[in-house]
Write an enzyme that holds these catalytic residues in place. Structure first.
Site, PDB file in Angstrom:
ATOM      1  N   ASP A 252       0.822  -1.218   0.000  1.00  7.30           N
ATOM      2  CA  ASP A 252       0.000   0.000   0.000  1.00  7.30           C
ATOM      3  C   ASP A 252       0.850   1.259   0.000  1.00  7.30           C
ATOM      4  O   ASP A 252       2.014   1.236   0.399  1.00  7.30           O
ATOM      5  CB  ASP A 252      -0.960   0.000   1.193  1.00  7.30           C
ATOM      6  CG  ASP A 252      -0.251   0.001   2.538  1.00  7.30           C
ATOM      7  OD1 ASP A 252       0.714  -0.771   2.704  1.00  7.30           O
ATOM      8  OD2 ASP A 252      -0.651   0.784   3.422  1.00  7.30           O
TER       9      ASP A 252
ATOM     10  N   GLU B 257       0.037  -1.309   5.591  1.00 10.66           N
ATOM     11  CA  GLU B 257       1.145  -0.952   6.472  1.00 10.66           C
ATOM     12  C   GLU B 257       1.002   0.486   6.924  1.00 10.66           C
ATOM     13  O   GLU B 257       1.309   0.840   8.051  1.00 10.66           O
ATOM     14  CB  GLU B 257       2.481  -1.162   5.736  1.00 10.66           C
ATOM     15  CG  GLU B 257       3.721  -1.085   6.634  1.00 10.66           C
ATOM     16  CD  GLU B 257       4.268   0.323   6.832  1.00 10.66           C
ATOM     17  OE1 GLU B 257       5.122   0.511   7.704  1.00 10.66           O
ATOM     18  OE2 GLU B 257       3.832   1.270   6.112  1.00 10.66           O
ATOM     19  N   GLU B 258       0.546   1.318   5.995  1.00 11.30           N
ATOM     20  CA  GLU B 258       0.482   2.761   6.273  1.00 11.30           C
ATOM     21  C   GLU B 258      -0.676   3.116   7.203  1.00 11.30           C
ATOM     22  O   GLU B 258      -0.858   4.273   7.539  1.00 11.30           O
ATOM     23  CB  GLU B 258       0.364   3.547   4.959  1.00 11.30           C
ATOM     24  CG  GLU B 258       1.536   3.338   3.989  1.00 11.30           C
ATOM     25  CD  GLU B 258       2.843   3.987   4.442  1.00 11.30           C
ATOM     26  OE1 GLU B 258       2.874   4.550   5.560  1.00 11.30           O
ATOM     27  OE2 GLU B 258       3.817   3.924   3.689  1.00 11.30           O
TER      28      GLU B 258
HETATM   29 ZN    ZN Z   1       6.806   2.119   4.071  1.00 14.33          ZN
HETATM   30 CA    CA Z   2       5.525   4.714   4.881  1.00 18.80          CA
END
Ligand code: ZN
Ligand code: CA
Length: 369
Positions: free
Chosen positions: A77, A138-139
């Site tokens: 992502d 992840e973000e």
């Molecule tokens: Zn990253």
């Molecule tokens: Ca990042």
């Protein structure tokens, strides 16, 4: 190693939009590439828990040496604004037209992992079992790696390719991170006719915030009020006001002290004004701190040395999937891959750093063979 191929793939990847929670088109592009290497590819069901269009990709390459498996990981992502990215390659640097982020965070990591694996296969070099995880979300609080199906992962050692700076930096320490939600409840009243009958939620909130230690607390700890909301009109004493905030620390103890402090200030102000408080603080991921004599660190240093990269052991104030892997018993470091000014429209990456990142993947595979 095929430099031209790494760059072409990287450019191809960043042209496929994959904002957090909408990673499916990019994932569908990656799966056949991994399968073409003879990898067994599956997707876990983390997408159901995160609300994403797909899950994490888990791909396995059966080794030829019987050595212990290693995990290679990067996230699919990207942050906003990250739709319709138009990459420009200019004087050895890839950047955007200035309207979007680039997505080298973390598609440079994905391109490097893919090239490293393809290279060892093509060159007929012996390698051990390789487990690749490309995560979603992840973000957004590292949700993809939080909900990763760990029953499918057997590696005890992991390398995450997701940090800024030219290749050679090794992140061995990451923060604990908490999210705080506070809602102050007052009492509505006419601001002109009967203000004394009201309790201003906005006053409570601002009193609490103005008494808080915020921003840089100490060498390990930070805290920030990210957003405030509340009130309706000038002639109404506000009955509701809220904030969301974060606190981070490399030390769990210091984080807990900061959280306690922020809660206490909210409670004190609520009491002082006679209102009510709804408060929650959640540690969304835990920190890690890997000793420098740990095999994963020593191998990362050795790989960089072999390639002539200048190594540097660093600590990070940002979270990465590394945090969750360490928590789940996979001793992991985060490695720099050349991302520059990530999370801004000025994001860029040197083409040479991208090649170096791919070389680092290959070198780590060789070291573990
Ligand atoms: Zn990253
Ligand atoms: Ca990042």
């Amino acid at each position: 190693m095929n430099n031209k191929r790494v760059l072409e793939r990287f450019l191809e990847f960043i042209k496929i939009d994959s904002p957090t929670k909408s990673e499916e088109n990019f994932a569908n592009h990656l799966i056949p590439i991994l399968e073409s290497f003879g990898m067994k590819v599956e997707m876990d069901d983390a997408g159901k828990k995160t609300g994403s269009g797909c899950g994490n990709i888990i791909a396995k390459l059966k080794g030829r040496t019987g050595s212990n498996p290693i995990l290679l990981s990067a996230h699919m992502d990207t942050v906003s604004p990250g739709k319709g990215i138009n990459p420009i390659v200019d004087e050895g640097i890839v950047r955007t037209d200035g309207n979007t982020i680039l997505g080298s965070d973390d598609k440079a990591g994905i391109a490097a992992i893919i090239e490293g694996i393809q290279t060892v296969i093509e060159e007929g070099i012996p390698y051990g079992d390789i487990e690749v995880v490309f995560t979603i979300c992840e973000e957004e609080g590292l949700l993809g790696s939080r909900y990763l199906d760990y029953s499918k992962i057997h590696s005890k050692t992991g390398y995450v390719f997701d940090t800024g700076g030219k290749p050679g930096k090794i992140v061995t320490k990451g923060p604990y991170h908490a999210i705080i939600n506070a809602k102050f409840i007052g009492r509505e009243s006419h601001a002109g006719v009967a203000p004394e009958e009201g309790i201003s939620a906005i006053q409570m909130l601002s009193d609490a915030i103005s008494n808080m230690k915020l921003l840089k607390i100490d060498d390990d700890t930070t805290a920030n009020i990210g957003r405030i909301e509340g009130g309706q009109a000038t002639n109404i004493v506000s009955n509701e006001a809220s904030f969301i905030a974060e606190a981070r620390s490399l030390s769990e103890e210091k984080l807990n002290m900061q959280l306690e402090h922020m809660k206490t200030e909210c409670e004190k102000s609520t009491k002082k004004f006679g209102g009510m408080l709804e408060y929650s603080a959640e540690i969304i991921y835990e920190g890690f701190d890997i000793p420098e004599n740990c095999p994963v660190v020593l191998n990362a240093i050795k790989a960089c040395d072999n390639l002539g990269f200048e190594t540097e052991i660093i600590e990070s104030r940002g979270g990465s999937d590394t945090n969750n892997y360490n928590k789940r018993g996979i001793s992991s470091v985060n490695l720099s891959i050349g991302q520059n000014k990530a999370h801004t429209v000025g994001e860029s990456i040197k083409v040479d750093d991208l090649y170096k990142a791919a070389k680092l993947v290959k070198e780590l595979i060789l070291l573990h063979a």
